[in-house]
Design a protein around this motif. Structure first.
Motif, PDB file in Angstrom:
ATOM      1  N   MET A 359      55.642  10.415  -0.530  1.00 17.27           N
ATOM      2  CA  MET A 359      55.450  10.883   0.802  1.00 17.27           C
ATOM      3  C   MET A 359      53.766  11.572   0.704  1.00 17.27           C
ATOM      4  O   MET A 359      52.760  10.815   1.664  1.00 17.27           O
ATOM      5  N   LEU A 360      53.740  12.785  -0.268  1.00 14.44           N
ATOM      6  CA  LEU A 360      52.287  13.251  -0.235  1.00 14.44           C
ATOM      7  C   LEU A 360      50.843  12.378  -0.631  1.00 14.44           C
ATOM      8  O   LEU A 360      49.603  12.293  -0.169  1.00 14.44           O
ATOM      9  N   LEU A 361      51.433  11.903  -1.704  1.00 13.44           N
ATOM     10  CA  LEU A 361      50.310  11.023  -2.217  1.00 13.44           C
ATOM     11  C   LEU A 361      49.968  10.039  -1.898  1.00 13.44           C
ATOM     12  O   LEU A 361      48.837   9.500  -1.464  1.00 13.44           O
ATOM     13  N   ILE A 362      50.705   9.054  -1.102  1.00 10.60           N
ATOM     14  CA  ILE A 362      50.774   8.153   0.668  1.00 10.60           C
ATOM     15  C   ILE A 362      50.003   8.968   1.432  1.00 10.60           C
ATOM     16  O   ILE A 362      48.915   8.161   1.886  1.00 10.60           O
ATOM     17  N   THR A 363      49.679  10.004   1.938  1.00 11.62           N
ATOM     18  CA  THR A 363      49.396  10.854   2.963  1.00 11.62           C
ATOM     19  C   THR A 363      47.978  10.626   2.280  1.00 11.62           C
ATOM     20  O   THR A 363      46.582  10.584   3.475  1.00 11.62           O
ATOM     21  N   ILE A 364      48.023  11.050   1.200  1.00  9.83           N
ATOM     22  CA  ILE A 364      46.344  11.641   0.521  1.00  9.83           C
ATOM     23  C   ILE A 364      45.172  10.361   0.247  1.00  9.83           C
ATOM     24  O   ILE A 364      44.348  10.865   0.910  1.00  9.83           O
ATOM     25  N   ALA A 365      45.476   9.126   0.061  1.00 11.02           N
ATOM     26  CA  ALA A 365      45.448   8.192  -0.257  1.00 11.02           C
ATOM     27  C   ALA A 365      44.826   7.859   1.352  1.00 11.02           C
ATOM     28  O   ALA A 365      43.539   6.891   1.158  1.00 11.02           O
ATOM     29  N   VAL A 366      45.613   7.331   2.258  1.00 10.69           N
ATOM     30  CA  VAL A 366      45.504   6.858   3.395  1.00 10.69           C
ATOM     31  C   VAL A 366      44.327   7.872   3.969  1.00 10.69           C
ATOM     32  O   VAL A 366      43.659   7.722   4.842  1.00 10.69           O
ATOM     33  N   ALA A 367      44.053   9.376   3.788  1.00 14.31           N
ATOM     34  CA  ALA A 367      43.260  10.659   4.936  1.00 14.31           C
ATOM     35  C   ALA A 367      42.356  11.043   3.890  1.00 14.31           C
ATOM     36  O   ALA A 367      41.214  10.168   4.665  1.00 14.31           O
ATOM     37  N   SER A 368      41.882  10.231   2.622  1.00 15.33           N
ATOM     38  CA  SER A 368      41.157  10.367   1.562  1.00 15.33           C
ATOM     39  C   SER A 368      39.723   9.102   2.719  1.00 15.33           C
ATOM     40  O   SER A 368      38.224   9.512   2.324  1.00 15.33           O
ATOM     41  N   THR A 369      40.285   8.059   3.141  1.00 16.34           N
ATOM     42  CA  THR A 369      39.702   7.375   3.525  1.00 16.34           C
ATOM     43  C   THR A 369      38.703   7.806   4.997  1.00 16.34           C
ATOM     44  O   THR A 369      37.096   7.512   4.956  1.00 16.34           O
ATOM     45  N   TRP A 370      39.110   8.437   5.182  1.00 21.86           N
ATOM     46  CA  TRP A 370      38.314   8.801   6.169  1.00 21.86           C
ATOM     47  C   TRP A 370      38.231  10.479   6.440  1.00 21.86           C
ATOM     48  O   TRP A 370      37.358  10.708   7.486  1.00 21.86           O
TER      49      TRP A 370
END
Length: 430
Positions: A359-370
């Motif tokens: 879940m943290l990896l998914i969060t980082i992947a999404v958040a890094s875009t913004w």
């Protein structure tokens, strides 16, 4: 050397490459000591991990121990080797189903694949003799709940079955090694009772297991109680933090030489093995150095081969089958069941940690875009790599190893239940 006697030596060499202190010097000294005595018929060595060390020992003793076998197991090798004066006609190694956890890198038991190794030798009088060499799982100590030693219990049960089966096939059995257990513990009870093995030290020192309120001197602990590990006399144990058992008794007896006759035989027709001498060896320091030969001492036993009918009343010649007591079976089952429940609980926590990492990896992947600060991207990359490693490790440890451990524990629990039922049926028909 006479064919009427078998002289056996067992020694844990503490020979792990890059880790064991003074490894090469000690292995050379052990080989030189063995080559000069020429008194042994069988030598079993443990923790001889490095093949070149085995080759050196083999070449040193080849004159009087021409037959040798180095055993492979796990990723790093079992560290087991057997040397014999008599021809070796068959070899076998049986890795134990449980050897600690792969995440315990410092312990390393899982990676080396601890096992029961054996050779079948042809003796001019005894004919086929199966010689076992083993090294049981180390962690767990002697104190605390029995489930702390569940892996060692599994080792003991599997080893006892192998030794018993060898005797049932009509062979004499000799079993030696580092059992990582003091004589009064449950694993040793299982081995003695199920495999009906005679402890050579107890045969020659029948009162050495008797509890004493007086702490022996270090030399008395060796001479009278067979201490082979954690002795203050050993340079690698002196000054080391030891547990209460080792402090009270000036060390521990962890190394053994067992023996037994073939199953269901007539002592009036076949020779009888009887231990006439057993003593601790390699207690002195390597000549010219301040260190011992190993962090363990060696154990030597001399087995006398008595002619048929010579000792019809000897306990060594008893043909009565030996079985584990119901109390022992219950204690084993409870310990293994407790370990099973703990293993399930630990696996669930590890899998939960895997899900969290995902879940943290998914969060980082999404958040890094913004994220508005590009200079933080390298930090997130490093953190993502760490989460990937941790998540993968927890998935393997929680699912693959978790299932592995639970299945192995359940196998032994069910084997013990069937074994207990068999004993009950036998008692009803007697």
């Amino acid at each position: 050397m006479s064919d009427q006697e078998l002289t056996i030596l067992t020694l844990n060499c503490w020979g792990l490459k890059f880790v064991s202190k003074n490894r090469r010097e000690r292995v050379v000294a052990i080989a030189d000591e063995l080559s000069h005595t020429e008194e042994y018929d069988i030598v079993t060595l443990q923790e001889l991990w490095v093949y070149t060390d085995f080759e050196y020992v083999r070449e040193s003793v080849a004159k009087y121990l021409p037959y040798a076998k180095f055993f492979y197991s796990g990723a790093l090798g079992a560290g087991l080797a057997i040397f014999s004066r008599f021809p070796i006609v068959a070899t076998e190694i049986q890795p134990y189903s449980l050897n600690g956890a792969p995440i315990d890198v410092a312990g390393g038991d899982w990676f080396v694949g601890k096992a029961a190794a054996s050779v079948i030798i042809v003796h001019p009088i005894l004919k086929e003799v199966q010689v076992f060499n083993t090294h049981l799982y180390a962690k767990g100590g002697e104190d605390g709940p029995e489930h702390n030693r569940a892996h060692r219990l599994v080792n003991a049960w599997e080893f006892a079955k192998l030794a018993r089966r060898a005797a049932e096939l009509g062979r004499y059995v000799i079993a030696a090694g580092d059992f990582n257990s003091i004589p009064t513990t449950l694993p040793m009870t299982v081995i003695r009772e199920h495999a009906d093995l005679k402890d050579s030290w107890l045969v020659t020192h029948p009162f050495s297991n008797t509890p004493s309120d007086v702490t022996p001197s270090p030399q008395e602990a060796i001479d009278d109680f067979g201490v082979t590990a954690d002795s203050p006399i050993n340079s690698y144990s002196a000054g080391k933090g030891l547990d209460a058992t080792a402090r009270r008794f000036c060390g521990k007896r962890l190394d053994y030489i067992f023996y037994r006759q073939p199953h269901s035989y007539n002592p009036a027709e076949l020779p009888v093995l009887h231990c006439k001498e057993s003593r601790v060896m390699f207690t002195h320091e390597v000549p010219g150095t301040p260190f011992s030969y190993s962090d363990h001492f060696g154990l030597k036993s001399v087995l006398q081969i008595q002619t048929p009918g010579a000792l019809p009343s000897s306990s060594d010649a008893s043909s009565e089958p030996s079985e584990i007591s119901q109390a022992c079976i219950t204690k084993m089952t409870q310990a293994l069941s407790s370990c099973y429940r703990f293993s399930k609980y630990r696996a669930q926590k590890e899998l939960a940690l895997f899900v969290l990492c995902l879940m943290l990896l998914i969060t980082i992947a999404v958040a890094s875009t913004w994220f508005p600060y590009p200079w933080l991207n390298p930090i997130f990359i490093v953190f993502a790599v760490f989460l990937t490693w941790l998540g993968t490790t927890m998935l393997y440890e929680g699912y693959v190893y978790g299932q592995w451990e639970c299945n192995a524990l359940m196998n032994v629990v069910e084997e013990l239940e069937v074994y207990a039922q068999g004993l009950e049926l036998q008692s009803r028909h007697q």
